[in-house]
Design an enzyme around this catalytic site. Structure first.
Site, PDB file in Angstrom:
ATOM      1  CB  CYS A 166      -7.596  -6.431   1.558  1.00 56.04           C
ATOM      2  SG  CYS A 166      -9.300  -6.606   2.122  1.00 56.04           S
ATOM      3  CG  HIS A 306      -4.994  -1.078   0.455  1.00 58.46           C
ATOM      4  ND1 HIS A 306      -5.241  -2.226  -0.281  1.00 58.46           N
ATOM      5  CD2 HIS A 306      -5.753  -1.194   1.585  1.00 58.46           C
ATOM      6  CE1 HIS A 306      -6.102  -2.995   0.366  1.00 58.46           C
ATOM      7  NE2 HIS A 306      -6.433  -2.391   1.500  1.00 58.46           N
ATOM      8  CD  GLU A 317      -2.194   3.056   1.065  1.00 59.34           C
ATOM      9  OE1 GLU A 317      -1.612   2.419   0.181  1.00 59.34           O
ATOM     10  OE2 GLU A 317      -3.433   3.159   1.132  1.00 59.34           O
ATOM     11  CE  LYS A 335      -8.819  -1.414  -2.445  1.00 52.77           C
ATOM     12  NZ  LYS A 335      -7.366  -1.279  -2.729  1.00 52.77           N
ATOM     13  CG  HIS A 340     -11.556  -3.090  -0.677  1.00 57.14           C
ATOM     14  ND1 HIS A 340     -10.666  -3.955  -1.265  1.00 57.14           N
ATOM     15  CD2 HIS A 340     -11.099  -2.883   0.591  1.00 57.14           C
ATOM     16  CE1 HIS A 340      -9.721  -4.262  -0.405  1.00 57.14           C
ATOM     17  NE2 HIS A 340      -9.964  -3.619   0.731  1.00 57.14           N
ATOM     18  CG  PHE A 399      -9.834  -7.065   7.893  1.00 52.92           C
ATOM     19  CD1 PHE A 399      -9.625  -5.698   7.879  1.00 52.92           C
ATOM     20  CD2 PHE A 399     -11.140  -7.519   7.745  1.00 52.92           C
ATOM     21  CE1 PHE A 399     -10.678  -4.811   7.728  1.00 52.92           C
ATOM     22  CE2 PHE A 399     -12.205  -6.649   7.580  1.00 52.92           C
ATOM     23  CZ  PHE A 399     -11.971  -5.282   7.573  1.00 52.92           C
TER      24      PHE A 399
END
Length: 412
Positions: A166, A306, A317, A335, A340, A399
């Site tokens: 991502c 994010h 975050e 998002k 996402h 990831f």
């Protein structure tokens, strides 16, 4: 190539967007500023444990690309080619007459032609080997998206795909910046794409515990930084930026949405899917990007986070942003609207960040009704906020422990 020992700023002169918020800058920005969630029931997932997603609406590949190109391309390639064309048109460049040897393509992608692979595997099992399409391999290869865009745009400079989950789209933009800074290219089409809303991929993400299970109200499922968040909503989309050195863009009289001034990347070295709970990789990437841009943390007016709507990501975050930029930093996650988009997220959100810089509007975080008390940031919610955005940051995590950050500045 440098000013006072610093690398040149890179101008964003074109934006191509195909997302759950629509096609093109105008549709996307209107829906993002309105904070209207795009998640809905997905007929392709009917009967599955998670039967909702965020798809690009009203996309007709035959109409956009012609029957032949659409037929031999997986959806992730279709989306990217159209987004690239839109970006080039937006930049007022002519892909039929430019010097293609000076044009590069750097795109982010992770899952390739997942839909084609699932379809052909099913064909193998039900109809036999003779019925498997000979186009299966080129339609599923991750690199093929950069190849297809370079062919379509007659770009004969470097073309490559960055695969960092991502964070792919953001890392692709960072790699493109280096091609421009070093003089290898004069124009780079940079961004990301993903289209993997298939039963196998969705069930795999669900089994991991990554997806929201809010089946009773899909539109409210993606809720970044909300105390009741329970996972992300999977989405598809493509975002492509036209990047040029700022001096070149100025010389040709191009409109500049914003300047890309800094990029940083770092790894958690922690876990294959979970972020470092202390956010050390994200902090390193952010500090590197700020240093690359010659920017003090106190100058950052807005962060497009994010913000996945997962319990682990949002809290880690938020802690990093507060630690590096200061508590009370103005933040939002788009998002909540788009879901996402995985490998495309960093590029799409970089585009939204550029629009915030260009137009002095900070989009709200959709579905945020109760801020997680552990989040001490100024998370914009409810309505868009009008304010100058001279410096902004876009952050991405993936990831594998991949982290990336981009610093954008207003065009002078």
């Amino acid at each position: 190539m440098t000013t006072a020992g610093r690398p040149p700023d890179i101008a964003i002169t074109g934006i191509g967007l195909l997302t759950p918020a629509g096609q093109g800058v105008e549709q996307n920005w209107e829906q993002i500023l309105a904070g209207r969630p795009a998640a809905s029931r997905d007929p392709a997932l009917a009967g599955q444990p998670i039967d909702f997603s965020c798809r690009v609406p009203d996309f007709d590949p035959d109409r956009e690309l012609g029957r032949q190109l659409a037929w031999r391309s997986d959806r992730f390639v279709q989306l990217a080619v159209v987004a690239a064309r839109d970006a080039v048109d937006d930049a007022k460049l002519d892909r039929t007459s430019w010097n293609g040897s000076r044009v590069g393509v750097v795109l982010g992608n992770s899952l390739g032609g997942a839909a084609t692979l699932e379809l052909q595997h099913r064909t193998l099992l039900t109809e036999g080997p003779a019925e498997v399409s000979p186009l299966t391999v080129p339609m599923t290869m991750v690199n093929m998206v950069a190849g297809a865009v370079s062919i379509d745009c007659r770009a004969t400079g470097p073309s490559m795909v960055i695969g960092t989950a991502c964070a792919s789209g953001a890392n692709a933009i960072g790699a493109a910046m280096e091609l421009l800074r070093t003089g290898r290219c004069d124009v780079v089409l940079a961004g990301g794409v993903e289209s993997a809303l298939t039963p196998a991929c969705m069930n795999a993400l669900h089994r991991m515990g990554a997806l929201s299970t809010r089946r009773d109200d899909p539109a409210a499922a993606s809720r970044p930084f909300d105390v009741d968040r329970d996972g992300f909503v999977a989405a598809e989309g493509a975002g492509v930026l036209v990047l040029e050195r700022a001096e070149d863009a100025t010389a040709r009289g191009a409109f500049r949405y914003a300047h890309l001034a800094g990029f940083g990347a770092a790894s958690d070295s922690h876990h294959i899917t979970a972020p470092d709970p202390l956010g050390r990789g994200m902090e390193q990437a952010l500090r590197t990007a700020l240093a690359d841009a010659g920017t003090d943390p106190g100058e950052v007016a807005y962060v497009n986070a994010h913000g996945t709507s997962t319990p682990l990501n949002d809290s880690a975050e938020a802690a990093v942003l507060g630690r590096v930029l200061g508590e009370g930093t103005c933040v939002s996650s788009t998002k909540g609207v788009t879901g996402h988009t995985l490998a495309a997220a960093g590029a799409i959100e970089a585009a939204y960040t550029a629009l915030a810089v260009a137009y002095g509007q900070v989009p709200p975080t959709a579905n945020l009704t109760r801020l997680d008390p552990r989040v001490t940031l100024d998370v914009v919610a409810g309505a868009a906020r009008s304010q100058p955005v001279p410096v902004a940051v876009s952050t991405s995590l993936g990831f594998g422990g991949h982290n990336a950050a981009l610093v954008l500045k207003a065009a002078a």
